[in-house]
Design a protein around this motif. Structure first.
Motif, PDB file in Angstrom:
ATOM      1  N   MET A   1      18.815  52.607  29.914  1.00  0.00           N
ATOM      2  CA  MET A   1      18.481  51.495  30.804  1.00  0.00           C
ATOM      3  C   MET A   1      19.702  50.619  31.042  1.00  0.00           C
ATOM      4  O   MET A   1      20.398  50.232  30.108  1.00  0.00           O
ATOM      5  CB  MET A   1      17.356  50.654  30.182  1.00  0.00           C
ATOM      6  N   LYS A   2      19.992  50.362  32.306  1.00  0.00           N
ATOM      7  CA  LYS A   2      21.153  49.557  32.678  1.00  0.00           C
ATOM      8  C   LYS A   2      21.001  48.122  32.192  1.00  0.00           C
ATOM      9  O   LYS A   2      19.964  47.489  32.373  1.00  0.00           O
ATOM     10  CB  LYS A   2      21.318  49.578  34.204  1.00  0.00           C
ATOM     11  N   GLN A   3      22.070  47.617  31.544  1.00  0.00           N
ATOM     12  CA  GLN A   3      22.072  46.242  31.046  1.00  0.00           C
ATOM     13  C   GLN A   3      23.092  45.406  31.807  1.00  0.00           C
ATOM     14  O   GLN A   3      23.972  45.932  32.495  1.00  0.00           O
ATOM     15  CB  GLN A   3      22.431  46.219  29.559  1.00  0.00           C
ATOM     16  N   GLU A   4      22.925  44.106  31.691  1.00  0.00           N
ATOM     17  CA  GLU A   4      23.914  43.209  32.269  1.00  0.00           C
ATOM     18  C   GLU A   4      25.240  43.390  31.524  1.00  0.00           C
ATOM     19  O   GLU A   4      25.255  43.577  30.300  1.00  0.00           O
ATOM     20  CB  GLU A   4      23.460  41.750  32.147  1.00  0.00           C
ATOM     21  N   PRO A   5      26.352  43.347  32.210  1.00  0.00           N
ATOM     22  CA  PRO A   5      27.644  43.495  31.525  1.00  0.00           C
ATOM     23  C   PRO A   5      27.915  42.304  30.606  1.00  0.00           C
ATOM     24  O   PRO A   5      27.348  41.220  30.795  1.00  0.00           O
ATOM     25  CB  PRO A   5      28.649  43.543  32.678  1.00  0.00           C
ATOM     26  N   PHE A   6      28.740  42.530  29.618  1.00  0.00           N
ATOM     27  CA  PHE A   6      29.154  41.427  28.760  1.00  0.00           C
ATOM     28  C   PHE A   6      30.259  40.663  29.489  1.00  0.00           C
ATOM     29  O   PHE A   6      31.226  41.255  29.989  1.00  0.00           O
ATOM     30  CB  PHE A   6      29.678  41.928  27.415  1.00  0.00           C
ATOM     31  N   VAL A   7      30.135  39.347  29.541  1.00  0.00           N
ATOM     32  CA  VAL A   7      31.110  38.506  30.250  1.00  0.00           C
ATOM     33  C   VAL A   7      31.538  37.358  29.346  1.00  0.00           C
ATOM     34  O   VAL A   7      30.711  36.717  28.697  1.00  0.00           O
ATOM     35  CB  VAL A   7      30.523  37.929  31.563  1.00  0.00           C
ATOM     36  N   ILE A   8      32.814  37.109  29.304  1.00  0.00           N
ATOM     37  CA  ILE A   8      33.341  35.952  28.594  1.00  0.00           C
ATOM     38  C   ILE A   8      34.385  35.276  29.475  1.00  0.00           C
ATOM     39  O   ILE A   8      35.201  35.952  30.115  1.00  0.00           O
ATOM     40  CB  ILE A   8      33.943  36.345  27.221  1.00  0.00           C
ATOM     41  N   GLU A   9      34.352  33.954  29.551  1.00  0.00           N
ATOM     42  CA  GLU A   9      35.321  33.181  30.335  1.00  0.00           C
ATOM     43  C   GLU A   9      35.963  32.131  29.454  1.00  0.00           C
ATOM     44  O   GLU A   9      35.296  31.505  28.627  1.00  0.00           O
ATOM     45  CB  GLU A   9      34.641  32.500  31.532  1.00  0.00           C
ATOM     46  N   ARG A  10      37.253  31.928  29.649  1.00  0.00           N
ATOM     47  CA  ARG A  10      37.989  30.891  28.949  1.00  0.00           C
ATOM     48  C   ARG A  10      39.050  30.310  29.878  1.00  0.00           C
ATOM     49  O   ARG A  10      39.631  31.029  30.702  1.00  0.00           O
ATOM     50  CB  ARG A  10      38.680  31.433  27.695  1.00  0.00           C
ATOM     51  N   THR A  11      39.277  29.011  29.751  1.00  0.00           N
ATOM     52  CA  THR A  11      40.385  28.379  30.472  1.00  0.00           C
ATOM     53  C   THR A  11      41.531  28.235  29.493  1.00  0.00           C
ATOM     54  O   THR A  11      41.394  27.601  28.440  1.00  0.00           O
ATOM     55  CB  THR A  11      39.983  27.007  31.036  1.00  0.00           C
ATOM     56  N   LEU A  12      42.647  28.856  29.830  1.00  0.00           N
ATOM     57  CA  LEU A  12      43.808  28.891  28.954  1.00  0.00           C
ATOM     58  C   LEU A  12      44.864  27.894  29.431  1.00  0.00           C
ATOM     59  O   LEU A  12      45.138  27.804  30.632  1.00  0.00           O
ATOM     60  CB  LEU A  12      44.410  30.295  28.927  1.00  0.00           C
ATOM     61  N   ASN A  13      45.422  27.183  28.518  1.00  0.00           N
ATOM     62  CA  ASN A  13      46.463  26.203  28.848  1.00  0.00           C
ATOM     63  C   ASN A  13      47.804  26.922  28.961  1.00  0.00           C
ATOM     64  O   ASN A  13      48.731  26.715  28.168  1.00  0.00           O
ATOM     65  CB  ASN A  13      46.512  25.111  27.778  1.00  0.00           C
ATOM     66  N   ALA A  14      47.879  27.767  29.979  1.00  0.00           N
ATOM     67  CA  ALA A  14      49.062  28.585  30.215  1.00  0.00           C
ATOM     68  C   ALA A  14      49.046  29.029  31.679  1.00  0.00           C
ATOM     69  O   ALA A  14      47.968  29.238  32.245  1.00  0.00           O
ATOM     70  CB  ALA A  14      49.084  29.798  29.295  1.00  0.00           C
ATOM     71  N   PRO A  15      50.225  29.197  32.297  1.00  0.00           N
ATOM     72  CA  PRO A  15      50.260  29.638  33.701  1.00  0.00           C
ATOM     73  C   PRO A  15      49.795  31.075  33.859  1.00  0.00           C
ATOM     74  O   PRO A  15      49.849  31.872  32.913  1.00  0.00           O
ATOM     75  CB  PRO A  15      51.744  29.480  34.080  1.00  0.00           C
ATOM     76  N   VAL A  16      49.341  31.400  35.066  1.00  0.00           N
ATOM     77  CA  VAL A  16      48.817  32.732  35.360  1.00  0.00           C
ATOM     78  C   VAL A  16      49.818  33.831  35.019  1.00  0.00           C
ATOM     79  O   VAL A  16      49.462  34.857  34.436  1.00  0.00           O
ATOM     80  CB  VAL A  16      48.395  32.822  36.846  1.00  0.00           C
ATOM     81  N   ALA A  17      51.084  33.633  35.371  1.00  0.00           N
ATOM     82  CA  ALA A  17      52.090  34.676  35.148  1.00  0.00           C
ATOM     83  C   ALA A  17      52.219  35.015  33.669  1.00  0.00           C
ATOM     84  O   ALA A  17      52.412  36.186  33.301  1.00  0.00           O
ATOM     85  CB  ALA A  17      53.444  34.242  35.707  1.00  0.00           C
TER      86      ALA A  17
END
Length: 281
Positions: free
Chosen positions: A1-17
């Protein structure tokens, strides 16, 4: 049975590059993620790495890059040698000023053998929370170590403690027993920290030698590439006179937070020894 994907979000104090490089550079990935066989953010690139399961067993991960948009998105397949199942891991990066919001999605976890606790959703959640919530921030986020002490000595005596080889060796023991400095203590000259057996611990250059109030030394971290802004850090020693007496302030940075965690206790000990040496104890 298909489940919702696991998702985690964080805001990092660092530039994208910086975050992008941490998730795509093999050497940097080893510092916080896994020791991958190789890596290139190119569609079709295949790589593998080993990981430890719930019972200490070893699992070989097989991956292939599916999508790579520099500084924005990276996706690759994730499966296991000898086990059924196929999942997709996606990193999405969103620039928020000098910070980065990182969203990590792991889809298809239910396709792995569910009678194996190492493949349980909770096992993946624990792993990703540690990696994205703790290890990655400690690697990409930076700070500066700052230590201050009021010293019962003149500014000249404090300066002598900072630049006299014999006295430097006394407080350098706070870092590693027998550590010593090599320099002629002139502006523009080199400076090398050596361990008791003579190996180089750090090397740099004296940027500013304003006796007896300011000493600045630039060090190069050979552990990261020269194109990384954190390849260079500064140690700054300020000596000022205030109503409370002569104040010594030390600043060291920018440093990765993972390095600060290891170095800060050493600097706590060092400034105590510096005060004692300057005061003639």
């Amino acid at each position: 049975m298909k489940q919702e994907p696991f998702v985690i979000e964080r805001t990092l104090n660092a530039p994208v590059a910086r975050v992008w490089k941490a998730i795509t550079d093999k050497a940097q990935m080893k510092e916080w993620y896994f020791d991958v066989s190789g890596f290139k953010p190119e569609v079709g690139y295949e790589f593998e790495f080993s990981g430890t399961g719930q019972e200490g067993e070893n699992y070989k991960h097989i991956c292939k890059v599916l999508e790579a948009i520099p500084n924005e998105k990276l996706s690759y397949s994730w499966s296991y040698e000898g086990y059924e199942g196929y999942s997709v891991l996606t990193f999405e990066l969103f620039e928020e000023g000098n910070k980065t919001r990182l969203k990590v999605t792991h889809d298809g976890l239910e396709s792995f053998p569910q009678d194996n606790p190492s493949f349980a959703r909770g096992s993946f959640a624990g792993g990703w929370n540690a990696l994205i919530g703790e290890l990655l921030p400690a690697y990409v986020e930076t700070g500066t170590i700052i230590k201050t002490a009021v010293v019962d000595a003149s500014k000249e005596e404090v300066w002598d403690m900072l630049t006299n080889d014999a006295k430097v060796k006394r407080w350098a023991n706070a870092f590693y027993e027998g550590t010593y400095a090599e320099s002629d203590w002139k502006e523009g000259s080199g400076m090398v920290w050596r361990t008791a057996d003579g190996n180089i611990a750090a090397k740099g250059k004296i940027l500013n030698m304003n006796k007896p109030v300011l000493l600045e030394v630039m060090f190069e971290d050979d552990g990261v590439g020269s194109d990384d802004p954190l390849h260079i850090y500064i140690e700054r020693y300020k000596v000022t006179e205030k109503d409370s007496g002569v104040v010594l302030q030390i600043e060291a940075g920018p440093l990765r937070k993972k390095h600060i965690e290891g170095m800060e206790p050493m600097w706590d000990n060092a400034i105590v020894l510096m005060k004692q040496v300057a005061e003639g104890e």
